[in-house]
Write an enzyme that holds these catalytic residues in place. Structure first.
Site, PDB file in Angstrom:
ATOM      1  N   ASN A 108      45.841  51.250  33.896  1.00 51.62           N
ATOM      2  CA  ASN A 108      44.795  50.343  34.347  1.00 51.62           C
ATOM      3  C   ASN A 108      44.998  50.030  35.827  1.00 51.62           C
ATOM      4  O   ASN A 108      46.111  50.108  36.345  1.00 51.62           O
ATOM      5  CB  ASN A 108      44.858  49.037  33.532  1.00 51.62           C
ATOM      6  CG  ASN A 108      43.765  48.059  33.916  1.00 51.62           C
ATOM      7  OD1 ASN A 108      42.591  48.431  34.043  1.00 51.62           O
ATOM      8  ND2 ASN A 108      44.123  46.801  34.099  1.00 51.62           N
ATOM      9  N   HIS A 110      44.327  46.900  38.564  1.00 53.51           N
ATOM     10  CA  HIS A 110      44.050  45.461  38.575  1.00 53.51           C
ATOM     11  C   HIS A 110      44.055  44.951  40.010  1.00 53.51           C
ATOM     12  O   HIS A 110      44.963  45.300  40.790  1.00 53.51           O
ATOM     13  CB  HIS A 110      45.099  44.707  37.757  1.00 53.51           C
ATOM     14  CG  HIS A 110      44.834  43.239  37.666  1.00 53.51           C
ATOM     15  ND1 HIS A 110      43.838  42.711  36.875  1.00 53.51           N
ATOM     16  CD2 HIS A 110      45.420  42.187  38.295  1.00 53.51           C
ATOM     17  CE1 HIS A 110      43.826  41.393  37.010  1.00 53.51           C
ATOM     18  NE2 HIS A 110      44.771  41.055  37.865  1.00 53.51           N
ATOM     19  N   SER A 137      47.322  46.584  41.819  1.00 53.21           N
ATOM     20  CA  SER A 137      48.413  47.196  41.045  1.00 53.21           C
ATOM     21  C   SER A 137      47.838  48.162  40.021  1.00 53.21           C
ATOM     22  O   SER A 137      46.764  47.926  39.469  1.00 53.21           O
ATOM     23  CB  SER A 137      49.217  46.129  40.285  1.00 53.21           C
ATOM     24  OG  SER A 137      49.643  45.087  41.124  1.00 53.21           O
ATOM     25  N   ASP A 146      47.157  42.578  31.246  1.00 56.38           N
ATOM     26  CA  ASP A 146      47.654  42.731  32.616  1.00 56.38           C
ATOM     27  C   ASP A 146      49.161  42.522  32.733  1.00 56.38           C
ATOM     28  O   ASP A 146      49.654  42.013  33.755  1.00 56.38           O
ATOM     29  CB  ASP A 146      46.925  41.760  33.566  1.00 56.38           C
ATOM     30  CG  ASP A 146      45.435  42.014  33.639  1.00 56.38           C
ATOM     31  OD1 ASP A 146      45.014  43.166  33.457  1.00 56.38           O
ATOM     32  OD2 ASP A 146      44.677  41.043  33.870  1.00 56.38           O
TER      33      ASP A 146
END
Length: 215
Positions: A108, A110, A137, A146
């Protein structure tokens, strides 16, 4: 054959476009094979189609609960022989069942320097706190939001006259830089999830680097 990658989106798909562009280079170690959106109106779906990437829309309200949705998503991914999933503004929280099925194979992006500013409205919160450094990140996805092991991070300086929009635009440029790099590390096997940590072979920290690891 390079691993087949699916990009999951909910909106405009700018990070998706950066991944697709990177994957066009001959030596890039991954192929963007599928884009999935949970919203019919997501502009990124049209962008994927224009780029010649197969797309699908799986709308959440069509399913009675999150697990039913995630099982349909899992079936779609496996039927397309997907090996790696990239979340790129996918505005759904995945169930622990789904994450467990793909653990170490979902990454992912972020818009903050994690673990600071998990969740939404990261740029607004950074400005409210008057921080001097902000950024983005990439990380492996785990059941906690997260909170997965970090792959790469990039920083930008926060200007005194920054607005949410100007700060977000500079952070987005860094996102477009580190997400393709992070996917290449995972796809090539250089970055992997091991015993709850991200291990990167050949990573060399660089003093004062604004992108870490620096390659």
């Amino acid at each position: 054959m390079p691993p087949r990658v699916a990009v999951l989106i909910s909106g405009r798909g700018s990070n998706m476009s950066a991944l697709i562009a990177a994957s066009r280079f001959e030596q890039y170690p991954a192929t963007i094979s599928l884009v999935i959106s949970n919203r019919l109106e997501a502009p990124g779906v049209a962008l994927a189609q224009e780029a010649g990437v197969k797309s699908a829309v799986i709308v959440g309200r069509s399913f009675p609960d999150r697990l039913s949705y995630d099982k349909a998503l899992d079936e779609t991914l496996r039927s397309a022989n997907i090996s790696i999933i990239c979340l790129a503004g996918f505005m759904r929280i995945l169930t622990p069942w789904f994450v467990g099925r793909w653990l170490g194979k979902i990454i992912n992006i972020h818009p903050s320097i994690l673990p600071a500013y998990k969740g939404l409205n990261t740029h607004e919160r950074a400005l409210q706190d008057c921080v001097r450094i902000h950024g983005c990140s990439t990380h492996f996805v785990t059941p906690e939001l997260d909170a997965g092991p970090i792959i790469m991070q990039a920083a930008v300086a926060v200007a005194p006259d920054d607005t949410i929009e100007t700060l977000a635009a500079r952070v987005l440029e860094r996102e477009h830089a580190i997400y393709p790099l992070s996917l290449s590390l995972v796809a090539s096997g250089a970055a992997m999830l091991k015993e709850g940590k991200c291990v990167i072979r050949g990573a060399k920290p660089r003093e004062g680097s604004l992108i870490a690891p620096a390659f």
